[in-house]
Design a protein around this motif. Sequence first.
Motif, PDB file in Angstrom:
ATOM      1  N   HIS A  79       0.732  -1.263   0.073  1.00 29.84           N
ATOM      2  CA  HIS A  79      -0.077   0.015   0.120  1.00 29.84           C
ATOM      3  C   HIS A  79       0.611   1.208  -0.010  1.00 29.84           C
ATOM      4  CE1 HIS A  79       0.350   0.729   4.324  1.00 29.84           C
ATOM      5  NE2 HIS A  79       0.648  -0.671   4.409  1.00 29.84           N
ATOM      6  N   ASP A  90       6.270   1.511   5.946  1.00 29.27           N
ATOM      7  CA  ASP A  90       5.135   0.763   6.238  1.00 29.27           C
ATOM      8  C   ASP A  90       4.345   0.862   4.923  1.00 29.27           C
ATOM      9  OD1 ASP A  90       2.671  -0.457   6.572  1.00 29.27           O
ATOM     10  OD2 ASP A  90       2.167   0.726   8.429  1.00 29.27           O
ATOM     11  N   GLY A  91       4.565  -0.274   4.091  1.00 28.62           N
ATOM     12  CA  GLY A  91       3.658  -0.350   2.907  1.00 28.62           C
ATOM     13  C   GLY A  91       4.696   0.020   1.755  1.00 28.62           C
ATOM     14  N   GLU A 124      -5.351   1.093   2.238  1.00 24.75           N
ATOM     15  CA  GLU A 124      -5.164  -0.102   3.375  1.00 24.75           C
ATOM     16  C   GLU A 124      -5.141   0.280   4.683  1.00 24.75           C
ATOM     17  OE1 GLU A 124      -2.867  -3.092   5.278  1.00 24.75           O
ATOM     18  OE2 GLU A 124      -2.426  -1.078   5.371  1.00 24.75           O
ATOM     19  N   GLU A 125      -4.751   1.467   5.172  1.00 23.94           N
ATOM     20  CA  GLU A 125      -4.761   1.796   6.308  1.00 23.94           C
ATOM     21  C   GLU A 125      -6.093   2.270   6.703  1.00 23.94           C
ATOM     22  OE1 GLU A 125      -2.390   1.051   8.541  1.00 23.94           O
ATOM     23  OE2 GLU A 125      -0.594   1.296   7.428  1.00 23.94           O
ATOM     24  N   HIS A 190       6.697  -6.601   2.773  1.00 29.92           N
ATOM     25  CA  HIS A 190       6.557  -5.666   3.928  1.00 29.92           C
ATOM     26  C   HIS A 190       7.272  -5.520   5.266  1.00 29.92           C
ATOM     27  CE1 HIS A 190       3.717  -3.426   6.384  1.00 29.92           C
ATOM     28  NE2 HIS A 190       2.847  -3.205   5.397  1.00 29.92           N
ATOM     29  N   GLN A 193       7.304  -5.138  11.072  1.00 27.60           N
ATOM     30  CA  GLN A 193       6.212  -4.223  12.195  1.00 27.60           C
ATOM     31  C   GLN A 193       6.522  -5.068  13.662  1.00 27.60           C
ATOM     32  OE1 GLN A 193       2.760  -4.057   9.611  1.00 27.60           O
ATOM     33  NE2 GLN A 193       2.680  -1.814  10.058  1.00 27.60           N
ATOM     34  N   HIS A 359      -3.014  -7.915   6.112  1.00 30.55           N
ATOM     35  CA  HIS A 359      -2.022  -7.088   4.899  1.00 30.55           C
ATOM     36  C   HIS A 359      -3.176  -7.442   3.748  1.00 30.55           C
ATOM     37  CE1 HIS A 359       1.722  -6.081   6.907  1.00 30.55           C
ATOM     38  NE2 HIS A 359       1.495  -7.468   7.661  1.00 30.55           N
TER      39      HIS A 359
HETATM   40 ZN   LIG Z   1       1.064  -1.769   6.058  1.00 31.78          ZN
END
Ligand SMILES: [Zn+2]
Length: 411
Positions: A79, A90-91, A124-125, A190, A193, A359
Amino acid sequence: MADQKRMHQDIETLRKISEPCAAGTQRPSYTPEYREGVEYMKGRMAEFGLEVREDTVGNLFGVLRGTDPEAPSIISGSHLDSVKCSGAFDGIAGVVCALEAARMIQESKKPLKHTYEVLGTIGEEGTRFGQVLIGSQFMEGSFGEAQLDSVKGLEDGLTLRETIRNYGLTGDPAGACRRQDKVKAFIELHAEQGPILENAGKSIGIVENIVAISWLEVSVHGVASHPGTIPMDVRHDAGVGAFELICAVTRYAAQHYNGIATVTTGRLNLLPGSTNCIPSECDFTLDIRTCDEAARADLIRYTVETAKQVAVKCRVEINVQEAVHREHVPTDSHIEDLVEEAAAKLGYSHMRMNSGAGHDAMIFKRIWPAGMIFLPSHEGLTHHPDELVAFEDMEKGANVLYEVIRMLDEE
Ligand SMILES: [Zn+2]
């Protein structure tokens, strides 16, 4: 081989394309800043000879046509949107590595048989709508006309349909749905995290499962009264009942399921909520995540049974409801094997692991073979301005992705 410098340029350029915010990067979907990020990526895709297109809801594609027009596509990406005051990886790391793999294919002068698509998904978020995985669910086909009207902006109240139109796209679900398309594989790279890869000293994570989630909503009913006049042994304190239960369940998870399951209370509300009143009501949530269905069942059983004991002990009533129940999603085992083979061939340390976060790959797994590659997140930081994936790991990730694409292409 992958070129760190190009990926560094992409990450650092996108980091700066941000709404004004206290720290970090903020690029929610369908904003002018999101548009600016997409235009930057379009330029980078075109520079390396990819055909660029955006679908009707805003997912971005960079396409390298394969030599066999009948062969199904291989798709990689993640994303392009961010949470508030986010980091730069992130993404985005997954889109940049997917683009780097496309650049490597071009430089090899050896075109693929299969068409290769670099994908940047939108929404996505849950930043803007409180709804996650929007772009991928339009592609997968479970989102359509209904969601265009039911999904609304948290701050502006506009429907998704209005928001997409204001952004300059039609929002027509048919123009985004890829359900009927034959796709050989979807691979999402990805940031992990979490701290597992870094603590293990490994560069590449091979994701086997994306976790199951249960959200328990717990309500505790007691009796409000004066905090100074009611002796401790006769009160009906909803707060104490809640705290006893939360401590018991989290302790049980730590003792029996450390590394297997997580339990988190992220929201708790006490009523009437004043210093000089015994709480009459306490509502809270328990977020349970695991890839082990037996562990999930046992944690829910323990919560329900312990709630009964706490209710008696604290002279309160406790209700436990499972509001969300999502199964774990195993990734495609063939893609797992290819990622492992590629990492071994390149001499990179690697391990198999589960993803504790949801995800886009879990949406695409409903219709296509889908797998994930994780890269180490420094100190496990994510959704944080200091989020970091080392560029040497980005390089390794892009090299593994490239190898996997080549192996899939030659099957
Ligand atoms: Zn993500």
